[in-house]
Design a protein around this motif. Structure first.
Motif, PDB file in Angstrom:
ATOM      1  N   ALA A  78     -14.496 -30.251  -0.355  1.00 20.54           N
ATOM      2  CA  ALA A  78     -15.048 -30.714  -1.095  1.00 20.54           C
ATOM      3  C   ALA A  78     -14.687 -31.660  -2.408  1.00 20.54           C
ATOM      4  O   ALA A  78     -14.754 -30.791  -2.884  1.00 20.54           O
ATOM      5  CB  ALA A  78     -16.283 -31.533   0.089  1.00 20.54           C
ATOM      6  N   ILE A  79     -14.613 -32.909  -2.920  1.00 20.17           N
ATOM      7  CA  ILE A  79     -14.206 -32.685  -4.129  1.00 20.17           C
ATOM      8  C   ILE A  79     -15.038 -33.953  -4.624  1.00 20.17           C
ATOM      9  O   ILE A  79     -15.536 -35.301  -3.736  1.00 20.17           O
ATOM     10  CB  ILE A  79     -13.139 -33.153  -4.490  1.00 20.17           C
ATOM     11  N   LEU A  80     -16.093 -33.816  -5.445  1.00 21.20           N
ATOM     12  CA  LEU A  80     -16.453 -35.274  -6.563  1.00 21.20           C
ATOM     13  C   LEU A  80     -15.957 -35.272  -8.045  1.00 21.20           C
ATOM     14  O   LEU A  80     -16.102 -33.933  -8.588  1.00 21.20           O
ATOM     15  CB  LEU A  80     -18.159 -34.498  -6.359  1.00 21.20           C
ATOM     16  N   PRO A  81     -15.317 -35.911  -7.608  1.00 21.33           N
ATOM     17  CA  PRO A  81     -14.253 -36.378  -9.321  1.00 21.33           C
ATOM     18  C   PRO A  81     -15.647 -36.907 -10.530  1.00 21.33           C
ATOM     19  O   PRO A  81     -16.936 -37.097  -9.793  1.00 21.33           O
ATOM     20  CB  PRO A  81     -13.730 -37.870  -8.944  1.00 21.33           C
ATOM     21  N   GLN A  82     -14.806 -37.491 -11.074  1.00 12.85           N
ATOM     22  CA  GLN A  82     -15.783 -37.792 -12.353  1.00 12.85           C
ATOM     23  C   GLN A  82     -16.280 -39.192 -12.758  1.00 12.85           C
ATOM     24  O   GLN A  82     -15.497 -39.846 -12.286  1.00 12.85           O
ATOM     25  CB  GLN A  82     -14.605 -37.080 -14.292  1.00 12.85           C
ATOM     26  N   SER A  83     -17.355 -38.704 -12.819  1.00 18.48           N
ATOM     27  CA  SER A  83     -17.986 -40.333 -12.809  1.00 18.48           C
ATOM     28  C   SER A  83     -17.736 -41.346 -11.815  1.00 18.48           C
ATOM     29  O   SER A  83     -17.491 -42.029 -11.977  1.00 18.48           O
ATOM     30  CB  SER A  83     -17.512 -40.933 -14.112  1.00 18.48           C
ATOM     31  N   PRO A  84     -18.572 -40.881 -10.251  1.00 19.31           N
ATOM     32  CA  PRO A  84     -17.533 -42.200  -8.946  1.00 19.31           C
ATOM     33  C   PRO A  84     -18.185 -43.231  -9.328  1.00 19.31           C
ATOM     34  O   PRO A  84     -20.111 -43.253  -9.444  1.00 19.31           O
ATOM     35  CB  PRO A  84     -17.789 -40.550  -8.056  1.00 19.31           C
ATOM     36  N   GLU A 163     -16.859 -32.089 -14.121  1.00 20.10           N
ATOM     37  CA  GLU A 163     -17.939 -32.575 -14.987  1.00 20.10           C
ATOM     38  C   GLU A 163     -18.543 -33.088 -14.186  1.00 20.10           C
ATOM     39  O   GLU A 163     -19.426 -33.949 -14.564  1.00 20.10           O
ATOM     40  CB  GLU A 163     -17.240 -33.572 -16.305  1.00 20.10           C
ATOM     41  N   PRO A 164     -19.630 -32.399 -13.471  1.00 16.01           N
ATOM     42  CA  PRO A 164     -20.746 -33.131 -12.575  1.00 16.01           C
ATOM     43  C   PRO A 164     -21.840 -33.140 -13.260  1.00 16.01           C
ATOM     44  O   PRO A 164     -22.742 -33.921 -13.101  1.00 16.01           O
ATOM     45  CB  PRO A 164     -21.055 -31.595 -11.944  1.00 16.01           C
ATOM     46  N   THR A 165     -21.964 -32.762 -14.641  1.00 18.46           N
ATOM     47  CA  THR A 165     -23.026 -33.398 -15.745  1.00 18.46           C
ATOM     48  C   THR A 165     -23.009 -34.005 -16.481  1.00 18.46           C
ATOM     49  O   THR A 165     -23.550 -34.620 -17.776  1.00 18.46           O
ATOM     50  CB  THR A 165     -23.392 -31.553 -16.386  1.00 18.46           C
ATOM     51  N   GLU A 175     -30.621 -29.149 -13.871  1.00 19.08           N
ATOM     52  CA  GLU A 175     -31.407 -29.798 -12.236  1.00 19.08           C
ATOM     53  C   GLU A 175     -30.259 -29.431 -11.625  1.00 19.08           C
ATOM     54  O   GLU A 175     -30.089 -29.144 -10.327  1.00 19.08           O
ATOM     55  CB  GLU A 175     -31.749 -31.063 -11.822  1.00 19.08           C
ATOM     56  N   ILE A 176     -29.011 -30.156 -11.736  1.00 18.57           N
ATOM     57  CA  ILE A 176     -27.564 -30.406 -11.180  1.00 18.57           C
ATOM     58  C   ILE A 176     -27.085 -28.661 -10.847  1.00 18.57           C
ATOM     59  O   ILE A 176     -26.758 -28.480 -10.036  1.00 18.57           O
ATOM     60  CB  ILE A 176     -27.045 -31.563 -11.269  1.00 18.57           C
ATOM     61  N   LEU A 177     -26.926 -28.066 -11.572  1.00 22.33           N
ATOM     62  CA  LEU A 177     -26.233 -27.096 -11.950  1.00 22.33           C
ATOM     63  C   LEU A 177     -27.660 -25.788 -11.374  1.00 22.33           C
ATOM     64  O   LEU A 177     -26.646 -25.008 -10.405  1.00 22.33           O
ATOM     65  CB  LEU A 177     -26.389 -25.722 -13.672  1.00 22.33           C
ATOM     66  N   ASP A 178     -28.825 -25.942 -11.638  1.00 20.00           N
ATOM     67  CA  ASP A 178     -29.580 -25.230 -10.925  1.00 20.00           C
ATOM     68  C   ASP A 178     -29.255 -25.295  -9.031  1.00 20.00           C
ATOM     69  O   ASP A 178     -29.342 -24.418  -8.029  1.00 20.00           O
ATOM     70  CB  ASP A 178     -30.697 -25.549 -11.047  1.00 20.00           C
ATOM     71  N   LEU A 179     -29.349 -26.560  -8.756  1.00 17.89           N
ATOM     72  CA  LEU A 179     -28.633 -26.976  -7.111  1.00 17.89           C
ATOM     73  C   LEU A 179     -27.923 -26.320  -6.698  1.00 17.89           C
ATOM     74  O   LEU A 179     -27.353 -25.613  -5.700  1.00 17.89           O
ATOM     75  CB  LEU A 179     -28.853 -28.687  -7.075  1.00 17.89           C
ATOM     76  N   LEU A 180     -26.462 -26.878  -7.958  1.00 17.14           N
ATOM     77  CA  LEU A 180     -25.110 -25.790  -7.302  1.00 17.14           C
ATOM     78  C   LEU A 180     -25.295 -24.339  -7.060  1.00 17.14           C
ATOM     79  O   LEU A 180     -24.491 -23.564  -6.150  1.00 17.14           O
ATOM     80  CB  LEU A 180     -23.892 -26.126  -8.236  1.00 17.14           C
ATOM     81  N   VAL A 192     -16.062 -24.187  -7.301  1.00 25.68           N
ATOM     82  CA  VAL A 192     -14.866 -24.860  -8.746  1.00 25.68           C
ATOM     83  C   VAL A 192     -15.618 -26.134  -9.600  1.00 25.68           C
ATOM     84  O   VAL A 192     -15.739 -27.044  -8.617  1.00 25.68           O
ATOM     85  CB  VAL A 192     -13.424 -24.592  -8.222  1.00 25.68           C
ATOM     86  N   MET A 193     -15.895 -25.816 -10.621  1.00 30.07           N
ATOM     87  CA  MET A 193     -16.024 -26.805 -11.819  1.00 30.07           C
ATOM     88  C   MET A 193     -15.694 -26.829 -12.647  1.00 30.07           C
ATOM     89  O   MET A 193     -15.281 -26.301 -13.469  1.00 30.07           O
ATOM     90  CB  MET A 193     -17.406 -27.347 -11.380  1.00 30.07           C
ATOM     91  N   VAL A 194     -15.550 -28.265 -13.538  1.00 30.83           N
ATOM     92  CA  VAL A 194     -15.345 -28.311 -14.978  1.00 30.83           C
ATOM     93  C   VAL A 194     -16.197 -28.450 -16.097  1.00 30.83           C
ATOM     94  O   VAL A 194     -17.445 -29.480 -15.631  1.00 30.83           O
ATOM     95  CB  VAL A 194     -14.182 -29.244 -15.175  1.00 30.83           C
TER      96      VAL A 194
END
Length: 273
Positions: A78-84, A163-165, A175-180, A192-194
């Motif tokens: 699964a991929i989450l792009p930047q600013s979806p 760049e999820p943050t 919060e987001i990084l704790d979740l991951l 894998v994240m940037v």
């Protein structure tokens, strides 16, 4: 699980990544770091088969990724792009359900397994109570959690995030990084994240990948990668590296305010004389 072989990437005649050999450790959090424009996001997109290489291969479970069907790739990663951006009027529940599309087909419609995957993704991200809210009405942190819930609903062992943050305040970043981190610890997901923040990258990564001059400049545990010399070469910045008092990971303190320091030194010298 995921690796590149002699991978060369670019846009037109501009080469961004050149002949790169990289292996992503299974069951760990790997973070790509580097200066703006070094190719972090380009590399992530290529590993997710969103960008065709100029040369070389991306291997998923030992097989060239371009030999998989799009549906099969989506079932594996699964991929989450930047600013979806979600369509207007979409609820959190509707968004998260989209994560199950790779498992739908003419002969296979919505099932109990799909329902359970969506419920689990909502619960894991703390979004169950907000599932009927419109995505565009949520705060930045809530919206990002909704998108992560969608990626979790895909039920893949491998998750890529660009760049999820981004655009989140410090509280929501943590919060987001704790979740991951919890997903990796609890479910052994390979992530894998940037990230741009070096200190947060050091806190959450098992494996740091520093990108510079079209190559991997250095890769390994944060304490093996982070040094004053590395930061100077990769980010063109002087810093002091110490230890995070809470987590024992490397902590970068950038040099700055150079003009102010010079002025203050001059004032002090004048006062003494």
């Amino acid at each position: 699980m995921l690796k590149t072989q002699s991978l060369t990437l670019g846009y037109g005649d501009s080469i961004i990544i050149e002949e790169l050999d990289l292996t992503i450790p299974k069951g760990e959090i790997s973070v790509l770091i580097g200066g703006n424009g070094c190719g972090k996001s380009t590399l992530l997109r290529s590993m997710a088969r969103l960008l065709k290489p100029h040369d070389g291969d991306v291997l998923l479970n030992g097989k060239e990724i371009n030999k998989y069907s799009s549906r099969k790739v989506a079932q594996e990663m699964a991929i989450l792009p930047q600013s979806p951006v979600a369509p207007e009027g979409l609820t959190v529940l509707q968004l998260v359900k989209q994560g199950r599309y790779p498992y739908q087909g003419f002969l296979k419609q919505w099932s109990k397994k799909d329902e359970e995957a969506v419920e689990k993704a909502l619960a894991s991200t703390g979004m169950t109570e907000l599932q009927d809210r419109f995505v565009d009405e949520l705060s930045g942190g809530q919206r990002q959690r909704a998108w992560i819930a969608m990626t979790l609903a895909q039920d893949t062992d491998l998750i890529l995030l660009d760049e999820p943050t981004t655009y989140l305040d410090m509280t929501h970043q943590i919060e987001i990084l704790d979740l991951l981190f919890e997903l990796n610890e609890r479910e052994n997901r390979t992530i894998v994240m940037v990230l741009h923040d070096l200190n947060l990258a050091c806190r959450y990564a098992h494996n740091l990948i520093a990108v510079k001059d079209r190559k991997v400049f250095k890769q390994g545990k944060p304490e093996e990668v982070i040094s004053c010399d590395m930061v100077r070469h990769v980010f063109d910045m002087n810093c002091q590296v110490t230890t995070d008092p809470l987590f024992g990971t490397p902590l970068c303190i950038p040099h700055g305010r150079g003009r102010c320091i010079v002025q203050q030194t001059k004032k002090t010298a004048d006062a003494v004389s």
